[in-house]
Design an enzyme around this catalytic site. Structure first.
Site, short mmCIF file in Angstrom:
data_model
loop_
_atom_site.label_atom_id
_atom_site.label_comp_id
_atom_site.label_asym_id
_atom_site.label_seq_id
_atom_site.Cartn_x
_atom_site.Cartn_y
_atom_site.Cartn_z
N ASP A 68 2.45 -25.52 -19.52
CA ASP A 68 1.46 -25.35 -18.45
C ASP A 68 0.45 -26.48 -18.38
OD1 ASP A 68 2.69 -22.94 -17.88
OD2 ASP A 68 1.37 -21.81 -19.21
N GLU A 69 0.87 -27.66 -18.75
CA GLU A 69 -0.05 -28.81 -18.75
C GLU A 69 -0.27 -29.34 -17.34
OE1 GLU A 69 2.76 -28.64 -20.56
OE2 GLU A 69 2.27 -28.87 -22.68
N LYS A 77 2.85 -30.18 -15.38
CA LYS A 77 4.05 -31.01 -15.19
C LYS A 77 4.51 -31.01 -13.74
CE LYS A 77 6.03 -28.42 -18.33
NZ LYS A 77 4.89 -27.70 -18.92
N LYS A 137 2.92 -30.58 -10.94
CA LYS A 137 2.08 -31.41 -10.07
C LYS A 137 2.43 -32.89 -10.23
CE LYS A 137 -2.30 -33.51 -9.50
NZ LYS A 137 -3.72 -33.54 -9.26
N ASN A 169 11.72 -19.28 -17.52
CA ASN A 169 10.49 -19.10 -18.30
C ASN A 169 9.43 -20.10 -17.84
OD1 ASN A 169 12.15 -21.14 -19.35
ND2 ASN A 169 11.57 -20.80 -21.47
N GLY A 210 7.12 -22.16 -15.15
CA GLY A 210 6.45 -21.91 -13.87
C GLY A 210 5.68 -23.18 -13.56
N HIS A 211 6.19 -23.97 -12.63
CA HIS A 211 5.59 -25.27 -12.32
C HIS A 211 4.94 -25.21 -10.94
CE1 HIS A 211 8.46 -27.44 -15.35
NE2 HIS A 211 7.71 -26.51 -15.90
N THR A 212 3.63 -25.38 -10.91
CA THR A 212 2.87 -25.21 -9.66
C THR A 212 2.69 -26.55 -8.95
OG1 THR A 212 1.63 -23.56 -10.91
CG2 THR A 212 0.76 -24.15 -8.73
N THR A 257 8.57 -14.63 -22.28
CA THR A 257 8.40 -14.36 -20.86
C THR A 257 9.35 -13.25 -20.39
OG1 THR A 257 10.03 -16.05 -20.31
CG2 THR A 257 7.73 -16.75 -20.40
N GLN A 283 8.21 -26.25 -20.62
CA GLN A 283 7.48 -25.84 -21.84
C GLN A 283 6.73 -27.06 -22.41
OE1 GLN A 283 11.09 -24.60 -21.62
NE2 GLN A 283 9.96 -23.19 -20.36
N ALA A 343 1.54 -18.56 -14.71
CA ALA A 343 2.19 -18.68 -13.41
C ALA A 343 3.43 -17.78 -13.33
CB ALA A 343 2.59 -20.14 -13.15
N VAL A 382 -7.85 -34.60 -11.46
CA VAL A 382 -9.19 -34.02 -11.30
C VAL A 382 -9.18 -32.82 -10.36
CG1 VAL A 382 -10.43 -36.14 -11.87
CG2 VAL A 382 -9.75 -35.73 -9.50
P1 GDP Z 1 3.31 -26.70 -15.59
O1 GDP Z 1 4.04 -25.52 -16.09
O2 GDP Z 1 3.13 -27.75 -16.64
O3 GDP Z 1 3.89 -27.30 -14.34
O4 GDP Z 1 1.84 -26.20 -15.22
P2 GDP Z 1 1.45 -24.82 -14.44
O5 GDP Z 1 1.78 -24.99 -13.01
O6 GDP Z 1 2.01 -23.65 -15.15
O7 GDP Z 1 -0.10 -24.78 -14.71
C1 GDP Z 1 -0.96 -25.78 -14.29
C2 GDP Z 1 -2.01 -25.15 -13.37
O8 GDP Z 1 -3.11 -26.04 -13.22
C3 GDP Z 1 -1.53 -24.90 -11.97
O9 GDP Z 1 -2.16 -23.76 -11.46
C4 GDP Z 1 -1.96 -26.15 -11.21
O10 GDP Z 1 -2.14 -25.91 -9.81
C5 GDP Z 1 -3.28 -26.43 -11.87
N1 GDP Z 1 -3.67 -27.84 -11.95
C6 GDP Z 1 -2.88 -28.93 -12.17
N2 GDP Z 1 -3.64 -30.04 -12.31
C7 GDP Z 1 -4.93 -29.64 -12.18
C8 GDP Z 1 -6.18 -30.33 -12.26
O11 GDP Z 1 -6.26 -31.53 -12.51
N3 GDP Z 1 -7.31 -29.57 -12.08
C9 GDP Z 1 -7.26 -28.24 -11.85
N4 GDP Z 1 -8.42 -27.61 -11.71
N5 GDP Z 1 -6.10 -27.56 -11.78
C10 GDP Z 1 -4.95 -28.26 -11.95
P1 IMO Z 2 6.13 -24.24 -18.44
O1 IMO Z 2 7.38 -25.05 -18.17
C1 IMO Z 2 3.86 -21.83 -21.27
C2 IMO Z 2 6.17 -19.39 -24.13
C3 IMO Z 2 6.10 -17.90 -23.97
C4 IMO Z 2 6.30 -17.48 -25.41
C5 IMO Z 2 7.31 -18.51 -25.92
C6 IMO Z 2 8.75 -18.04 -25.89
O2 IMO Z 2 5.60 -23.54 -17.24
O3 IMO Z 2 5.13 -25.07 -19.16
P2 IMO Z 2 10.51 -17.62 -23.95
O4 IMO Z 2 10.47 -16.71 -22.76
O5 IMO Z 2 10.71 -19.05 -23.60
O6 IMO Z 2 11.48 -17.16 -24.99
O7 IMO Z 2 9.06 -17.49 -24.62
O8 IMO Z 2 7.16 -19.64 -25.09
N1 IMO Z 2 6.56 -20.14 -22.90
C7 IMO Z 2 5.73 -20.86 -22.12
N2 IMO Z 2 4.39 -21.02 -22.20
N3 IMO Z 2 4.56 -22.48 -20.33
C8 IMO Z 2 5.91 -22.35 -20.26
O9 IMO Z 2 6.66 -23.07 -19.41
C9 IMO Z 2 6.54 -21.48 -21.17
N4 IMO Z 2 7.83 -21.10 -21.36
C10 IMO Z 2 7.82 -20.31 -22.43
O10 IMO Z 2 4.85 -17.48 -23.46
O11 IMO Z 2 5.11 -17.66 -26.13
MG MG Z 3 3.80 -23.42 -16.22
#
Ligand code: GDP
Ligand code: IMO
Ligand code: MG
Length: 424
Positions: free
Chosen positions: A16-17, A19, A21, A41, A43-45, A132, A225, A300, A412
């Protein structure tokens, strides 16, 4: 002709860093975007022009109609969830046919894998991983046990293979005394999803990708992940079940290490973790709640609260090392606007011992912090690094010095446009 390269874009902490975006922002620079690990598992926003999409299995390069997107052999795929995700994109006007290719070697997540995921978690009791629930662990286990079904299996004699594997799962569930489940509706959608998948190009993506490289095309490998959830390098057993690191790019796409170009490591200006497991920087106080609130740190995929804490240099250094990260990307910097003091974890301590290298078992360690002054300005409106307040510049310089790696992109805000590429 000059051989193309595979650049990797990897989450280097607990996922959830941001990625999705950055892949979306980077896509114009590449010919192909490929996922190499994980499945729904993830969730990329992606947010642009006031629209928001959350992608699970489909690569985040899909919004650029000229690009090929590949789901590689290292991925696992649930046909029903894939169909739902694809329908959503098609409804929004994106044409996926002919430009979304799926590896025949990717493994299929069956409805019964999801039941097994729940059953194994229930059996673990208080030691549960907090998965998940998407069947990830059981599907990858079965891949390793050589009993799984692959995407290529849907092309021939599928019904019998499916029935046999489902029966095996049902037997395991009976042995576990886990019989209170009903997959009738889920299975109907799943089988529909299998039919739907047949309309896509189910190919030998490793051959296709290497052909692109030979033609001089460049590929962006989209991580899922993060390194601390990697099956080898993460906080085992509280990890996911795939290789989320640079090594996973090679095995998960079938490309050689000499094809790897840049390795982009993405992290947030602070830390989060969703699910169970050690998290030395976790803030179980108002500050943690404040970060969660401002950063909207709710999953997400599952909607769960994400655990929040300060940035963790022990974890980042380790991840930079095992991935060979060449450039860092710092996300969600704006979330720290308005904090008087920002903290960074520079070491872990336990029983009077202090370490800066990632320990074998991160359980029970607490963070040693260095404090830095915060900034009061609103970063979300800034469009160039020259506008950054001094305290934020100092934070960036501190991280670069500690991590011995340049931070070349700073985010940002969640929108595509809120991305600052630094002049270097
Ligand atoms: P991913 O799994 O690495 O693609 O990340 P996620 O989508 O699960 O979580 C990142 C969240 O942070 C999403 O809700 C994005 O819309 C949001 N996001 C991404 N970059 C930024 C940022 O620079 N600032 C803020 N406030 N939100 C961000
Ligand atoms: P993205 O790609 C954050 C976590 C789960 C759990 C562990 C194992 O959006 O960054 P799993 O269902 O894979 O067997 O769960 O890994 N986890 C994540 N946490 N972002 C993810 O993906 C994740 N995918 C799995 O919460 O702790
Ligand atoms: Mg995610």
């Amino acid at each position: 002709m000059k051989q193309g390269k595979v650049d990797a874009l990897l989450g280097i902490v607990f996922g959830d860093e941001g990625k999705g975006k950055v892949v979306d922002v980077f896509t114009p620079r590449y010919d192909v975007v490929a996922r190499f690990a994980g499945g729904p598992n993830a969730g990329h926003t992606i947010i642009f022009e006031g629209k928001k999409f959350v992608l699970r299995s489909i690569p985040s390069g899909i919004f650029d109609e000229d690009k090929i997107n590949v789901i590689g052999n290292g991925c696992v795929i649930a046909p029903d969830l894939f169909m739902a995700e694809a329908h959503e994109l098609e409804a929004a006007g994106y044409n996926l046919r002919n430009r979304l290719h799926i590896s025949k070697r990717a493994h299929l997540i069956l409805p019964t894998h999801r039941v097994l995921d729940r059953a194994y978690e229930a059996a673990k009791g208080k030691n549960r991983v907090g998965t998940t629930g998407k069947g990830i662990g059981p599907t990858y286990s079965e891949k390793a046990s050589r009993t799984g079904l692959r995407v290529g299996d849907i092309l021939e004699g599928f019904d019998a293979k499916y029935a046999a594997l489902k029966a095996r799962h049902e037997q395991i569930l009976r042995n576990l005394n886990y019989t209170d489940y009903d997959i009738t509706e889920e299975e109907r959608l799943w089988l529909q999803g299998v039919e739907y998948m047949r309309q896509f190009q189910l190919t030998d993506t490793e051959i296709e990708l290497n052909r692109y490289l030979a033609e001089g095309k460049n590929i962006l490998a989209e991580g899922a992940q993060g390194t601390m959830l990697d099956i080898d390098h993460g906080t085992y057993p509280f990890v996911s079940s795939s290789s989320t690191t640079t090594g996973g790019v090679c095995t998960g796409l079938g490309v050689g290490p000499s094809s790897i170009g840049e390795v982009f490591g993405i992290f947030k200006a602070y830390s989060t973790r969703v699910g169970a497991g050690p998290f030395p920087v976790e803030l179980l106080d108002e500050t943690g709640d404040r970060i969660r609130e401002i950063g909207h740190e709710y999953g997400a995929v599952t909607g769960r609260n994400r655990r929040c804490g300060w940035v963790d240099l022990v974890a980042l250094k380790y991840a930079i090392m095992v991935n060979g990260v060449t450039q860092l990307i710092m996300m969600k910097s704006d979330v720290l606007d308005g904090f008087e003091t920002i903290r960074a974890c520079v070491a872990y301590q336990k029983d009077g011992q202090r370490v800066t290298d990632m320990p074998y078992d991160t359980q029970g360690w607490t963070a040693v912090y260095q404090d830095l002054p915060g900034w009061q300005e609103d970063l979300t409106q800034m469009t160039a690094e020259e506008q950054f307040p001094e305290a934020f510049r100092n934070y960036i310089a501190f991280l670069e010095a500690e991590l011995h790696t340049p931070i070349t992109i700073i985010s940002v805000g969640p929108d595509r446009a809120q991305t600052i590429i630094r002049n270097r």
